[in-house]
Design a protein around this motif. Sequence first.
Motif, PDB file in Angstrom:
ATOM      1  N   ALA A 106      42.437  40.351  39.263  1.00 32.09           N
ATOM      2  CA  ALA A 106      43.858  40.309  38.916  1.00 32.09           C
ATOM      3  C   ALA A 106      44.237  39.044  38.140  1.00 32.09           C
ATOM      4  CB  ALA A 106      44.709  40.428  40.179  1.00 32.09           C
ATOM      5  N   GLU A 107      43.433  37.999  38.252  1.00 28.91           N
ATOM      6  CA  GLU A 107      43.708  36.742  37.544  1.00 28.91           C
ATOM      7  C   GLU A 107      43.051  36.693  36.165  1.00 28.91           C
ATOM      8  OE1 GLU A 107      45.814  34.399  38.759  1.00 28.91           O
ATOM      9  OE2 GLU A 107      46.146  35.833  40.383  1.00 28.91           O
ATOM     10  N   ASN A 108      42.247  37.690  35.835  1.00 30.12           N
ATOM     11  CA  ASN A 108      41.506  37.677  34.572  1.00 30.12           C
ATOM     12  C   ASN A 108      42.348  38.332  33.479  1.00 30.12           C
ATOM     13  OD1 ASN A 108      39.707  37.876  32.457  1.00 30.12           O
ATOM     14  ND2 ASN A 108      37.986  38.447  33.759  1.00 30.12           N
ATOM     15  N   LYS A 109      43.294  37.549  32.946  1.00 34.06           N
ATOM     16  CA  LYS A 109      44.227  38.065  31.944  1.00 34.06           C
ATOM     17  C   LYS A 109      43.497  38.562  30.698  1.00 34.06           C
ATOM     18  CE  LYS A 109      48.379  36.841  29.307  1.00 34.06           C
ATOM     19  NZ  LYS A 109      48.388  38.137  28.725  1.00 34.06           N
ATOM     20  N   PHE A 120      43.403  51.660  29.162  1.00 31.34           N
ATOM     21  CA  PHE A 120      43.330  51.676  30.623  1.00 31.34           C
ATOM     22  C   PHE A 120      44.696  51.297  31.185  1.00 31.34           C
ATOM     23  CE2 PHE A 120      38.858  51.601  29.810  1.00 31.34           C
ATOM     24  CZ  PHE A 120      38.265  52.172  30.924  1.00 31.34           C
ATOM     25  N   LYS A 121      45.043  51.925  32.294  1.00 35.23           N
ATOM     26  CA  LYS A 121      46.310  51.647  32.964  1.00 35.23           C
ATOM     27  C   LYS A 121      46.034  51.142  34.379  1.00 35.23           C
ATOM     28  CE  LYS A 121      49.055  55.062  30.469  1.00 35.23           C
ATOM     29  NZ  LYS A 121      48.225  55.171  29.326  1.00 35.23           N
ATOM     30  N   ILE A 122      46.867  50.225  34.831  1.00 33.06           N
ATOM     31  CA  ILE A 122      46.754  49.712  36.193  1.00 33.06           C
ATOM     32  C   ILE A 122      47.297  50.763  37.150  1.00 33.06           C
ATOM     33  CG2 ILE A 122      47.572  47.978  37.831  1.00 33.06           C
ATOM     34  CD1 ILE A 122      47.677  46.007  35.442  1.00 33.06           C
ATOM     35  N   ASN A 123      46.485  51.115  38.160  1.00 29.48           N
ATOM     36  CA  ASN A 123      46.921  52.081  39.168  1.00 29.48           C
ATOM     37  C   ASN A 123      47.457  51.391  40.413  1.00 29.48           C
ATOM     38  OD1 ASN A 123      44.203  53.550  37.878  1.00 29.48           O
ATOM     39  ND2 ASN A 123      46.074  54.763  37.952  1.00 29.48           N
ATOM     40  N   LYS A 124      46.761  50.340  40.844  1.00 32.30           N
ATOM     41  CA  LYS A 124      47.239  49.606  42.014  1.00 32.30           C
ATOM     42  C   LYS A 124      46.521  48.280  42.126  1.00 32.30           C
ATOM     43  CE  LYS A 124      44.216  51.649  45.540  1.00 32.30           C
ATOM     44  NZ  LYS A 124      44.165  52.342  46.808  1.00 32.30           N
ATOM     45  N   LYS A 125      47.112  47.402  42.908  1.00 35.85           N
ATOM     46  CA  LYS A 125      46.527  46.096  43.188  1.00 35.85           C
ATOM     47  C   LYS A 125      45.885  46.149  44.570  1.00 35.85           C
ATOM     48  CE  LYS A 125      47.624  41.189  42.990  1.00 35.85           C
ATOM     49  NZ  LYS A 125      48.698  40.212  42.702  1.00 35.85           N
ATOM     50  N   VAL A 126      44.688  45.606  44.688  1.00 37.36           N
ATOM     51  CA  VAL A 126      43.984  45.575  45.965  1.00 37.36           C
ATOM     52  C   VAL A 126      43.807  44.111  46.372  1.00 37.36           C
ATOM     53  CG1 VAL A 126      41.884  46.212  47.206  1.00 37.36           C
ATOM     54  CG2 VAL A 126      42.736  47.688  45.363  1.00 37.36           C
ATOM     55  N   SER A 127      44.394  43.750  47.494  1.00 35.81           N
ATOM     56  CA  SER A 127      44.303  42.373  47.979  1.00 35.81           C
ATOM     57  C   SER A 127      42.911  42.087  48.523  1.00 35.81           C
ATOM     58  CB  SER A 127      45.327  42.131  49.085  1.00 35.81           C
ATOM     59  OG  SER A 127      46.624  42.306  48.580  1.00 35.81           O
ATOM     60  N   ASN A 128      42.464  40.866  48.332  1.00 33.06           N
ATOM     61  CA  ASN A 128      41.169  40.387  48.864  1.00 33.06           C
ATOM     62  C   ASN A 128      40.003  41.303  48.498  1.00 33.06           C
ATOM     63  OD1 ASN A 128      42.305  38.120  50.274  1.00 33.06           O
ATOM     64  ND2 ASN A 128      43.150  39.606  51.712  1.00 33.06           N
ATOM     65  N   TYR A 129      39.976  41.797  47.290  1.00 32.51           N
ATOM     66  CA  TYR A 129      38.935  42.742  46.865  1.00 32.51           C
ATOM     67  C   TYR A 129      37.568  42.061  46.723  1.00 32.51           C
ATOM     68  CZ  TYR A 129      36.517  46.285  44.113  1.00 32.51           C
ATOM     69  OH  TYR A 129      35.608  47.206  43.657  1.00 32.51           O
ATOM     70  N   TYR A 130      37.567  40.867  46.178  1.00 32.24           N
ATOM     71  CA  TYR A 130      36.309  40.167  45.910  1.00 32.24           C
ATOM     72  C   TYR A 130      35.915  39.260  47.076  1.00 32.24           C
ATOM     73  CZ  TYR A 130      36.968  41.868  41.176  1.00 32.24           C
ATOM     74  OH  TYR A 130      37.138  42.676  40.091  1.00 32.24           O
ATOM     75  N   ALA A 134      39.739  36.956  46.031  1.00 28.83           N
ATOM     76  CA  ALA A 134      40.568  37.269  44.867  1.00 28.83           C
ATOM     77  C   ALA A 134      40.996  38.744  44.904  1.00 28.83           C
ATOM     78  CB  ALA A 134      39.814  36.974  43.577  1.00 28.83           C
ATOM     79  N   ASP A 135      42.180  38.985  44.365  1.00 28.30           N
ATOM     80  CA  ASP A 135      42.708  40.343  44.272  1.00 28.30           C
ATOM     81  C   ASP A 135      42.142  41.041  43.035  1.00 28.30           C
ATOM     82  OD1 ASP A 135      44.257  39.608  46.441  1.00 28.30           O
ATOM     83  OD2 ASP A 135      46.065  39.259  45.244  1.00 28.30           O
ATOM     84  N   ALA A 136      42.196  42.358  43.039  1.00 25.54           N
ATOM     85  CA  ALA A 136      41.747  43.145  41.897  1.00 25.54           C
ATOM     86  C   ALA A 136      42.798  44.186  41.553  1.00 25.54           C
ATOM     87  CB  ALA A 136      40.431  43.843  42.212  1.00 25.54           C
ATOM     88  N   TYR A 137      42.779  44.596  40.304  1.00 24.48           N
ATOM     89  CA  TYR A 137      43.526  45.768  39.885  1.00 24.48           C
ATOM     90  C   TYR A 137      42.549  46.916  39.729  1.00 24.48           C
ATOM     91  CZ  TYR A 137      47.664  42.999  38.767  1.00 24.48           C
ATOM     92  OH  TYR A 137      48.769  42.187  38.837  1.00 24.48           O
ATOM     93  N   LYS A 138      42.907  48.060  40.277  1.00 29.55           N
ATOM     94  CA  LYS A 138      42.166  49.289  40.005  1.00 29.55           C
ATOM     95  C   LYS A 138      42.823  49.889  38.771  1.00 29.55           C
ATOM     96  CE  LYS A 138      40.271  50.423  44.466  1.00 29.55           C
ATOM     97  NZ  LYS A 138      38.903  50.799  44.224  1.00 29.55           N
TER      98      LYS A 138
END
Length: 147
Positions: A106-109, A120-130, A134-138
Motif C-alpha cells: 500500500a505504500e508503494n506509490k 488494474f483497480k484497487i478492490n480492497k486494502k488488507v492490513s498487515n499483509y506482509y 505492511a498493508d497491501a492493496y488487492k
Amino acid sequence: MIIREFRPKDLFRVYEIQELSIPNPYNMDILRKLFDFGAGFLVAQVKENVVGYIIFWIVEENRGHIISLAVDPDYKRQKVGSRLINTAIATFLKFDIFRITLEVNAENKEALDFYQSIGFKINKKVSNYYEDGADAYKMSFNFFDGY
C-alpha cells in the motif's frame, strides 16, 4: 530488450533485482520452487543482462495471478515492466484467462501508479499483509473492462 522464459542460471540475478526493488523479497528457495511448480516466469534481458522479471500463474480456470514483478532500478522508466506485464497478459489470453489479480504494498506509490495506468483497480486494502506488518492493496484487472 528481449522478453524470454526464465532459466535456472537467472536465479541469482532475479534474486538480486528483488533485493534492490522489493522490501520483502522471496528467498532463493521460494523462487526455485515457483519455477519448479510451473509458474510462468519471464525475464527481460538487455544484451546479456537480466534487468527485470515477472512471475505469474493461473489460480483458477478463469483467473490469473501476478506473484511478483520487479525491475532493476537502473532500468526503470524504460518500459521493462510494461513489456513484462504485457507478455504475461498475452499468455493469460492464450489460456482464456480474463481476470488477473495481484497484491501490492500500500505504500508503494510507484507500483500502484504503474498498475493503475494499465487498468488494474484497487478492490480492497488488507492490513498487515506482509511479514513486516505492511498493508497491501488487492487489485484486479478484467479484460471485459477493456484492454
